[in-house]
Design a protein around this motif. Structure first.
Motif, PDB file in Angstrom:
ATOM      1  N   TYR A 186      11.822   2.132   1.079  1.00 30.09           N
ATOM      2  CA  TYR A 186      10.153   2.511   1.554  1.00 30.09           C
ATOM      3  C   TYR A 186      10.114   3.749   2.552  1.00 30.09           C
ATOM      4  O   TYR A 186       8.870   4.053   3.013  1.00 30.09           O
ATOM      5  CB  TYR A 186       9.522   1.170   1.790  1.00 30.09           C
ATOM      6  CG  TYR A 186       8.866   0.513   0.646  1.00 30.09           C
ATOM      7  CD1 TYR A 186       7.683   0.915   0.471  1.00 30.09           C
ATOM      8  CD2 TYR A 186       9.482  -0.771   0.233  1.00 30.09           C
ATOM      9  CE1 TYR A 186       7.268   0.131  -0.969  1.00 30.09           C
ATOM     10  CE2 TYR A 186       9.249  -1.130  -0.835  1.00 30.09           C
ATOM     11  CZ  TYR A 186       7.998  -0.977  -1.284  1.00 30.09           C
ATOM     12  OH  TYR A 186       7.613  -1.712  -2.489  1.00 30.09           O
ATOM     13  N   GLY A 187      11.120   4.247   3.166  1.00 27.72           N
ATOM     14  CA  GLY A 187      11.122   5.238   4.098  1.00 27.72           C
ATOM     15  C   GLY A 187      12.529   5.829   4.461  1.00 27.72           C
ATOM     16  O   GLY A 187      13.824   5.270   4.278  1.00 27.72           O
ATOM     17  N   VAL A 188      12.419   6.884   5.148  1.00 28.94           N
ATOM     18  CA  VAL A 188      13.519   7.591   5.927  1.00 28.94           C
ATOM     19  C   VAL A 188      13.688   7.191   7.204  1.00 28.94           C
ATOM     20  O   VAL A 188      12.665   7.114   8.086  1.00 28.94           O
ATOM     21  CB  VAL A 188      13.175   9.227   5.968  1.00 28.94           C
ATOM     22  CG1 VAL A 188      14.619   9.904   6.368  1.00 28.94           C
ATOM     23  CG2 VAL A 188      12.820   9.605   4.346  1.00 28.94           C
ATOM     24  N   PRO A 189      14.748   6.603   7.661  1.00 27.51           N
ATOM     25  CA  PRO A 189      14.981   6.189   8.685  1.00 27.51           C
ATOM     26  C   PRO A 189      15.138   7.128   9.864  1.00 27.51           C
ATOM     27  O   PRO A 189      16.305   7.523  10.125  1.00 27.51           O
ATOM     28  CB  PRO A 189      16.370   5.292   8.873  1.00 27.51           C
ATOM     29  CG  PRO A 189      17.074   5.857   7.559  1.00 27.51           C
ATOM     30  CD  PRO A 189      16.153   6.525   6.451  1.00 27.51           C
ATOM     31  N   THR A 190      14.022   7.724  10.559  1.00 29.13           N
ATOM     32  CA  THR A 190      14.134   8.718  11.223  1.00 29.13           C
ATOM     33  C   THR A 190      14.555   8.288  12.825  1.00 29.13           C
ATOM     34  O   THR A 190      15.499   8.977  13.520  1.00 29.13           O
ATOM     35  CB  THR A 190      12.860   9.286  11.540  1.00 29.13           C
ATOM     36  OG1 THR A 190      12.016   8.221  11.872  1.00 29.13           O
ATOM     37  CG2 THR A 190      12.262   9.927  10.299  1.00 29.13           C
ATOM     38  N   ASP A 191      14.510   7.059  13.207  1.00 30.39           N
ATOM     39  CA  ASP A 191      14.903   6.672  14.628  1.00 30.39           C
ATOM     40  C   ASP A 191      15.491   5.245  14.389  1.00 30.39           C
ATOM     41  O   ASP A 191      14.690   4.385  13.969  1.00 30.39           O
ATOM     42  CB  ASP A 191      13.922   6.730  15.648  1.00 30.39           C
ATOM     43  CG  ASP A 191      13.361   8.186  15.763  1.00 30.39           C
ATOM     44  OD1 ASP A 191      13.913   8.888  16.745  1.00 30.39           O
ATOM     45  OD2 ASP A 191      12.365   8.557  15.115  1.00 30.39           O
ATOM     46  N   LEU A 192      16.619   4.903  15.239  1.00 30.23           N
ATOM     47  CA  LEU A 192      16.720   3.648  15.394  1.00 30.23           C
ATOM     48  C   LEU A 192      16.529   3.240  17.016  1.00 30.23           C
ATOM     49  O   LEU A 192      16.762   4.116  17.669  1.00 30.23           O
ATOM     50  CB  LEU A 192      18.288   3.489  15.182  1.00 30.23           C
ATOM     51  CG  LEU A 192      18.873   1.840  15.378  1.00 30.23           C
ATOM     52  CD1 LEU A 192      18.183   1.124  14.231  1.00 30.23           C
ATOM     53  CD2 LEU A 192      20.234   2.025  15.499  1.00 30.23           C
ATOM     54  N   PHE A 233       0.910  -1.180  -0.268  1.00 22.95           N
ATOM     55  CA  PHE A 233       0.016   0.118  -0.021  1.00 22.95           C
ATOM     56  C   PHE A 233       1.051   1.468   0.251  1.00 22.95           C
ATOM     57  O   PHE A 233       0.508   2.421   0.172  1.00 22.95           O
ATOM     58  CB  PHE A 233      -0.737  -0.006   1.134  1.00 22.95           C
ATOM     59  CG  PHE A 233      -1.710  -1.314   1.499  1.00 22.95           C
ATOM     60  CD1 PHE A 233      -2.590  -1.766   0.587  1.00 22.95           C
ATOM     61  CD2 PHE A 233      -1.365  -1.997   2.718  1.00 22.95           C
ATOM     62  CE1 PHE A 233      -2.999  -3.070   0.864  1.00 22.95           C
ATOM     63  CE2 PHE A 233      -1.740  -3.350   3.065  1.00 22.95           C
ATOM     64  CZ  PHE A 233      -2.659  -3.779   2.023  1.00 22.95           C
ATOM     65  N   MET A 234       2.208   0.740  -0.028  1.00 23.46           N
ATOM     66  CA  MET A 234       3.083   2.283  -0.261  1.00 23.46           C
ATOM     67  C   MET A 234       4.022   2.359  -1.522  1.00 23.46           C
ATOM     68  O   MET A 234       3.865   1.435  -2.268  1.00 23.46           O
ATOM     69  CB  MET A 234       4.075   2.081   0.950  1.00 23.46           C
ATOM     70  CG  MET A 234       3.220   2.202   2.338  1.00 23.46           C
ATOM     71  SD  MET A 234       4.416   1.993   3.892  1.00 23.46           S
ATOM     72  CE  MET A 234       5.215   3.778   3.573  1.00 23.46           C
ATOM     73  N   GLU A 235       4.566   3.222  -1.616  1.00 24.90           N
ATOM     74  CA  GLU A 235       5.352   3.604  -2.927  1.00 24.90           C
ATOM     75  C   GLU A 235       6.953   3.789  -2.642  1.00 24.90           C
ATOM     76  O   GLU A 235       7.139   4.449  -1.494  1.00 24.90           O
ATOM     77  CB  GLU A 235       4.971   5.085  -3.543  1.00 24.90           C
ATOM     78  CG  GLU A 235       5.236   5.327  -4.936  1.00 24.90           C
ATOM     79  CD  GLU A 235       4.310   5.370  -5.745  1.00 24.90           C
ATOM     80  OE1 GLU A 235       4.169   6.554  -6.454  1.00 24.90           O
ATOM     81  OE2 GLU A 235       3.141   4.581  -5.876  1.00 24.90           O
ATOM     82  N   PRO A 236       7.593   3.125  -3.280  1.00 31.33           N
ATOM     83  CA  PRO A 236       9.118   3.176  -2.997  1.00 31.33           C
ATOM     84  C   PRO A 236       9.448   4.806  -3.096  1.00 31.33           C
ATOM     85  O   PRO A 236       8.839   5.426  -3.865  1.00 31.33           O
ATOM     86  CB  PRO A 236       9.711   2.371  -4.021  1.00 31.33           C
ATOM     87  CG  PRO A 236       8.609   1.154  -4.278  1.00 31.33           C
ATOM     88  CD  PRO A 236       7.537   1.988  -4.515  1.00 31.33           C
TER      89      PRO A 236
END
Length: 443
Positions: free
Chosen positions: A132-138, A103-106
């Motif tokens: 599929y995303g920006v890694p905001t938090d580890l 349901f998401m866009e690369p």
């Protein structure tokens, strides 16, 4: 009409949730964020910075919406699967990308993103080779401890004798106090008991620890490093569920022993992240296994004036299999049904720049940054240096914990384990029920 529909939807959500940021009535990019804690604070700061940039067009300005933390992932999946366009960007996590990818866009984060985060961290937001995303938090866990209390214990022969007496009584062995970086789980338990007023009337604080025991999937992520250090896993190499094991039994029993002894507040059965922080900042707790994201609050004199200067962190204690630390990444990705993919894409690409990552970190977020980036904030956020160190040395992912049903597994564990800690089920009953549920989910 489209703009009016979007604004009415955002306005209704703002009334219900009270979570939009000021001055976003004309915003065209809606971000569904993670409610509560440092992630929300950091995201708000990043959005305010982005909206104020001279190059941010009015139609690209961002607003924030938040679902309730409890049930977040189920509601998100339902909205994504239904084709909702109420938000353009949504939260994703390492353990949920496979669930939401259809349901998401690369997305394209640009060539410099790897210089900011490093290849390994970018991969926490990838599925089948696509970003599929920006890694905001580890996310992983620190063992927070009061260094003033531990130092005093280590320097007092009378206190050491009392410590040995308490450990013998509750753990069946006479233990000697150790430096926190040398703790086993038994050492930690003995320390927690020693600093518990109901166990040791001379304790300078009321509780030796604060346990997150609420029936909530995220609490299982905090807990499971204890059984993992004893050799636990969800499944063996053949795919057989192995939750009913000596390792899980040891971890569950140790938590219950501390709870029954009063080493953690009696209402810990309703505790999660914010309650743990509140207990710590009260100055009445000696140790706490808590998310690394809390360091920005617990070690900040402005938000934790009573304890910030005496709070220190180490990796979780060791078991027979060494030290283990649950790890996963949180990030933001693009809803396939977004009505403003170009504007959303520009915001996501900006989030992957060094300036944005540092803004996010300075506001309390926990991005895992490449060495050249983290050194620019190391003086203000030494916890981010430890974040990378602990992830590399002790990080783990349970076998099956990236499957489409991973969150449901955590939910099943939370239901059964909390029931055991609350005295509603025996240990055998709880593990048997967890084993059945996990087998159905992971087959």
């Amino acid at each position: 009409m489209k703009k009016m529909r979007r604004l009415l939807a955002a306005g209704a959500a703002a009334i219900l949730l009270g979570t939009t940021i000021p001055g976003v009535a004309s915003a065209e990019v809606t971000v569904l964020g993670w409610p509560g804690g440092s992630e929300e604070t950091a995201l708000r700061s990043a959005v305010e910075t982005y909206n104020a940039l001279p190059g941010t067009a009015e139609e690209d300005k961002v607003e924030l919406l938040f679902f309730n933390r409890e049930g977040f992932y189920d509601k998100l999946q339902a909205d994504l699967a239904a084709g909702s366009d109420a938000f353009d960007i949504n939260l994703i996590a390492t353990y949920s990308i496979g669930r939401y990818a259809p349901f998401m866009e690369p997305i394209d984060l640009g060539a410099d993103a790897e210089k900011v985060f490093g290849k390994l961290i970018l991969e926490t937001m990838q599925f089948e080779g696509k970003q599929y995303g920006v890694p905001t938090d580890l996310s992983l866990h620190f063992m927070y401890y009061r260094k003033d209390l531990v130092d005093a214990l280590m320097a007092d022969d009378g206190a050491k004798a009392k410590y040995a007496e308490i450990s013998q009584q509750y753990l069946g062995k006479s233990l000697v106090p150790k430096a926190p970086d040398e703790w086993t789980w038994e050492d930690w338990a003995a320390t927690a008991l020693y600093f518990t007023k109901s166990v040791n009337p001379d304790s300078p604080v009321r509780y030796g620890t604060v346990l997150q025991m609420k029936n909530l999937l995220f609490n299982m992520m905090v807990f499971q490093s204890l059984p993992r250090a004893h050799g636990a896993d969800w499944m063996d190499s053949s795919g057989k569920v192995t939750v009913d094991s000596p390792a899980y039994r040891a971890g569950l029993e140790l938590y219950k022993k501390l709870y029954d002894a009063g080493a953690t507040p009696k209402d810990s059965l309703s505790y999660e992240y914010p309650e743990t922080n509140a207990a710590w900042t009260s100055g009445q707790v000696a140790t706490a296994l808590q998310w690394n994201a809390a360091a920005g609050e617990l070690m900040n004199p402005e938000t934790a004036p009573a304890v910030a200067d005496v709070t220190a962190v180490v990796a979780p204690p060791a078991g027979p299999e060494g030290r283990k630390d649950h790890i996963h990444g949180l990030g933001l990705g693009l809803n396939k049904h977004s009505k403003n993919k170009e504007g959303a894409g520009r915001f996501l690409k900006w989030l992957a720049t060094e300036n944005a990552a540092l803004t996010y970190a300075k506001a309390g977020g926990s991005p895992a940054l490449a060495p050249t980036a983290v050194e620019k904030i190391a003086a203000d956020r030494p916890d981010l240096v430890k974040l990378g160190e602990f992830a590399g040395k002790y990080g783990y992912v349970m076998n099956g914990a990236t499957s489409a049903k991973a969150l449901s597994v955590y939910e099943a564990q939370a239901k059964e384990f909390t029931a055991y800690w609350a005295g509603q089920k025996s240990l055998d009953e709880a593990l048997s029920a967890a084993n059945r549920s996990m087998t159905d989910l992971l087959k």
